[in-house]
Write a protein that holds these residues in place. Structure first.
Motif, mmCIF file in Angstrom:
data_model
loop_
_atom_site.group_PDB
_atom_site.id
_atom_site.type_symbol
_atom_site.label_atom_id
_atom_site.label_comp_id
_atom_site.label_asym_id
_atom_site.label_seq_id
_atom_site.Cartn_x
_atom_site.Cartn_y
_atom_site.Cartn_z
ATOM 1 N N GLU A 39 4.662 -5.534 -5.340
ATOM 2 C CA GLU A 39 4.798 -6.836 -6.006
ATOM 3 C C GLU A 39 5.344 -7.880 -5.038
ATOM 4 N N ASP A 40 6.336 -7.499 -4.245
ATOM 5 C CA ASP A 40 6.935 -8.401 -3.261
ATOM 6 C C ASP A 40 5.876 -8.874 -2.273
ATOM 7 N N GLN A 41 5.077 -7.958 -1.767
ATOM 8 C CA GLN A 41 4.061 -8.320 -0.787
ATOM 9 C C GLN A 41 2.947 -9.150 -1.410
ATOM 10 N N ASP A 43 3.222 -11.233 -3.707
ATOM 11 C CA ASP A 43 3.745 -12.580 -3.927
ATOM 12 C C ASP A 43 3.697 -13.421 -2.650
ATOM 13 N N ARG A 44 3.331 -12.826 -1.528
ATOM 14 C CA ARG A 44 3.364 -13.534 -0.255
ATOM 15 C C ARG A 44 2.008 -13.679 0.415
ATOM 16 N N ARG A 53 8.322 -17.812 -7.944
ATOM 17 C CA ARG A 53 8.506 -16.745 -6.949
ATOM 18 C C ARG A 53 9.980 -16.468 -6.683
ATOM 19 N N ASP A 57 11.562 -12.893 -6.967
ATOM 20 C CA ASP A 57 12.285 -12.295 -5.839
ATOM 21 C C ASP A 57 13.679 -11.841 -6.279
ATOM 22 N N ARG A 60 13.485 -8.738 -8.332
ATOM 23 C CA ARG A 60 13.186 -7.561 -7.501
ATOM 24 C C ARG A 60 14.418 -7.123 -6.719
ATOM 25 N N ARG A 61 15.175 -8.080 -6.175
ATOM 26 C CA ARG A 61 16.390 -7.713 -5.444
ATOM 27 C C ARG A 61 17.396 -7.031 -6.368
ATOM 28 N N VAL A 85 12.244 -5.975 0.498
ATOM 29 C CA VAL A 85 12.556 -6.820 -0.655
ATOM 30 C C VAL A 85 13.844 -7.608 -0.398
ATOM 31 N N HIS A 88 13.828 -10.824 1.817
ATOM 32 C CA HIS A 88 13.229 -12.038 1.240
ATOM 33 C C HIS A 88 14.243 -12.735 0.341
#
Length: 179
Positions: A39-41, A43-44, A53, A57, A60-61, A85, A88
């Motif tokens: 998911e993190d990747q 989003d980028r 975003r 982020d 996710r953190r 993660v 970011h």
């Protein structure tokens, strides 16, 4: 490791580092961390919406920190996924923890973590106003992008050990970034 105390996004970095076990190369990869990393990747790259975003982020953190605190970050790949993660973020504590996690992952044999360990260290240094060590971080300078200041003592051989391109190539890449 007991759960690190979180206050919003802040946490007790020395306590987390003190209680951080080494990655277990025999532990299976955590499927939740694999998903959070994906998911993190996502989003980028491509057409991911920028709107929201920062909130995604942050969520996710928080999930990574809960997994870390409950002992569910075990394998070298888990350490790498968590580090990606965390780096970011906008907090130097996350950059530092990301560097430590990626470095431990790399030392445990997970190859992709080498570059991330270098990049997280550079990001940590840059956000403290210090020269970066490896040369992985770029900033806008009003006319385009430039490589953030780099310690002159770091050699291209040292960069190569951590899968970072030579300094000359990094400078060339900055000139090619789209504005």
């Amino acid at each position: 490791m007991p759960s690190p105390r979180l206050i919003g996004e802040r946490f007790n970095l020395p306590l987390v580092l003190d209680r951080l076990p080494a990655p277990d190369a025999h532990s299976p990869d955590n499927p939740v961390l694999i998903s959070v990393f994906a998911e993190d990747q996502a989003d980028r790259v491509g057409t991911a919406p920028a709107e929201g975003r920062l909130d995604r982020d942050r969520a996710r953190r928080a999930k990574v920190m809960r997994l870390l605190g409950s002992g569910h970050v075990r394998s070298p790949r888990d350490y790498y996924n968590a580090a990606m993660v965390l780096q970011h973020s906008h907090l130097v504590e996350h950059f530092h923890l990301g560097h430590v996690l990626a470095r431990l992952s790399a030392l445990a044999g997970y190859g992709p973590a080498k570059w991330l360990a270098a990049a997280a260290m550079d990001r940590w240094l840059m956000h403290q106003g210090l020269p970066q060590h490896y040369g992985t971080q770029y900033v806008e300078d009003g006319e385009g992008f430039r490589l953030w200041d780099v310690e002159p003592e770091t050699t291209d051989e040292e960069r190569a050990e951590w899968n970072v391109p030579p300094l000359g190539e990094a400078v060339r890449m900055a000139a090619e970034f789209p504005v």
